[in-house]
Design a protein around this motif. Structure first.
Motif, PDB file in Angstrom:
ATOM      1  N   ASP A   3       0.834  -1.206   0.000  1.00 40.97           N
ATOM      2  CA  ASP A   3       0.000   0.000   0.000  1.00 40.97           C
ATOM      3  C   ASP A   3       0.865   1.251   0.000  1.00 40.97           C
ATOM      4  OD1 ASP A   3      -2.308  -1.498   0.002  1.00 40.97           O
ATOM      5  OD2 ASP A   3      -2.632  -1.339   2.160  1.00 40.97           O
ATOM      6  N   PHE A   4       1.957   1.205   0.771  1.00 33.66           N
ATOM      7  CA  PHE A   4       2.850   2.371   0.821  1.00 33.66           C
ATOM      8  C   PHE A   4       3.482   2.612  -0.540  1.00 33.66           C
ATOM      9  CE2 PHE A   4       7.122   4.158   1.251  1.00 33.66           C
ATOM     10  CZ  PHE A   4       6.790   5.408   1.738  1.00 33.66           C
ATOM     11  N   GLN A   5       3.947   1.557  -1.193  1.00 35.19           N
ATOM     12  CA  GLN A   5       4.571   1.719  -2.508  1.00 35.19           C
ATOM     13  C   GLN A   5       3.581   2.269  -3.529  1.00 35.19           C
ATOM     14  OE1 GLN A   5       7.751   1.577  -3.331  1.00 35.19           O
ATOM     15  NE2 GLN A   5       8.297   1.054  -1.236  1.00 35.19           N
ATOM     16  N   ASP A   6       2.343   1.804  -3.463  1.00 37.58           N
ATOM     17  CA  ASP A   6       1.300   2.335  -4.351  1.00 37.58           C
ATOM     18  C   ASP A   6       1.087   3.825  -4.090  1.00 37.58           C
ATOM     19  OD1 ASP A   6       0.812  -0.106  -5.568  1.00 37.58           O
ATOM     20  OD2 ASP A   6      -0.864  -0.600  -4.235  1.00 37.58           O
ATOM     21  N   TYR A   7       0.970   4.163  -2.821  1.00 38.50           N
ATOM     22  CA  TYR A   7       0.763   5.562  -2.430  1.00 38.50           C
ATOM     23  C   TYR A   7       1.938   6.424  -2.880  1.00 38.50           C
ATOM     24  CZ  TYR A   7       0.285   9.644   0.596  1.00 38.50           C
ATOM     25  OH  TYR A   7       0.198  10.927   1.079  1.00 38.50           O
ATOM     26  N   LEU A   8       3.163   5.927  -2.616  1.00 44.62           N
ATOM     27  CA  LEU A   8       4.350   6.689  -2.985  1.00 44.62           C
ATOM     28  C   LEU A   8       4.432   6.889  -4.492  1.00 44.62           C
ATOM     29  CD1 LEU A   8       6.967   8.087  -2.165  1.00 44.62           C
ATOM     30  CD2 LEU A   8       8.081   5.840  -2.202  1.00 44.62           C
ATOM     31  N   SER A   9       4.149   5.859  -5.244  1.00 40.81           N
ATOM     32  CA  SER A   9       4.184   5.974  -6.708  1.00 40.81           C
ATOM     33  C   SER A   9       3.248   7.077  -7.204  1.00 40.81           C
ATOM     34  CB  SER A   9       3.788   4.648  -7.360  1.00 40.81           C
ATOM     35  OG  SER A   9       4.765   3.691  -7.128  1.00 40.81           O
ATOM     36  N   LYS A  10       2.074   7.138  -6.611  1.00 38.65           N
ATOM     37  CA  LYS A  10       1.117   8.186  -6.988  1.00 38.65           C
ATOM     38  C   LYS A  10       1.621   9.564  -6.588  1.00 38.65           C
ATOM     39  CE  LYS A  10      -2.786   5.045  -6.742  1.00 38.65           C
ATOM     40  NZ  LYS A  10      -3.904   4.564  -5.944  1.00 38.65           N
ATOM     41  N   LYS A  11       2.130   9.674  -5.357  1.00 39.83           N
ATOM     42  CA  LYS A  11       2.606  10.970  -4.869  1.00 39.83           C
ATOM     43  C   LYS A  11       3.803  11.475  -5.674  1.00 39.83           C
ATOM     44  CE  LYS A  11       1.429  13.032  -1.717  1.00 39.83           C
ATOM     45  NZ  LYS A  11       0.506  14.162  -1.642  1.00 39.83           N
TER      46      LYS A  11
END
Length: 92
Positions: A3-11
């Motif tokens: 979830d963090f990697q997904d969030y970071l990729s978007k940010k």
């Protein structure tokens, strides 16, 4: 992907966020290096603090990114880990 990697990729698509993330990279690198070396040595923060001659609370703040250690403090930590501190300036 987490979830963090997904969030970071978007940010990271936001140029302002991406620039700040890159600016903070050195801090993340020394935090990861300290944590990784300590875990590799199977040491607690308390054990590292004793070997480094600094307080455990300082180790905790450094590892969590809540303070910016001096080079002298990083050297004490490296000594406590039985490691050599290496700082370099790389070409961009």
């Amino acid at each position: 992907m987490s979830d963090f990697q997904d969030y970071l990729s978007k940010k990271l698509k936001d140029p302002v966020f991406a620039a700040e993330w890159e600016r903070q990279r050195p801090e993340r690198e020394y935090m990861k290096a300290i944590i990784g070396a300590r875990i590799e040595k199977d040491m607690t923060q308390k054990e590292l603090a004793k070997r480094a001659g600094i307080r455990q609370s300082n180790i905790s703040r450094i590892e969590s990114g809540n303070c910016s250690p001096t080079i002298a403090t990083l050297q004490k930590i490296a000594d406590g880990l039985g490691r050599r501190l290496h700082i370099e300036f790389r070409k961009i």
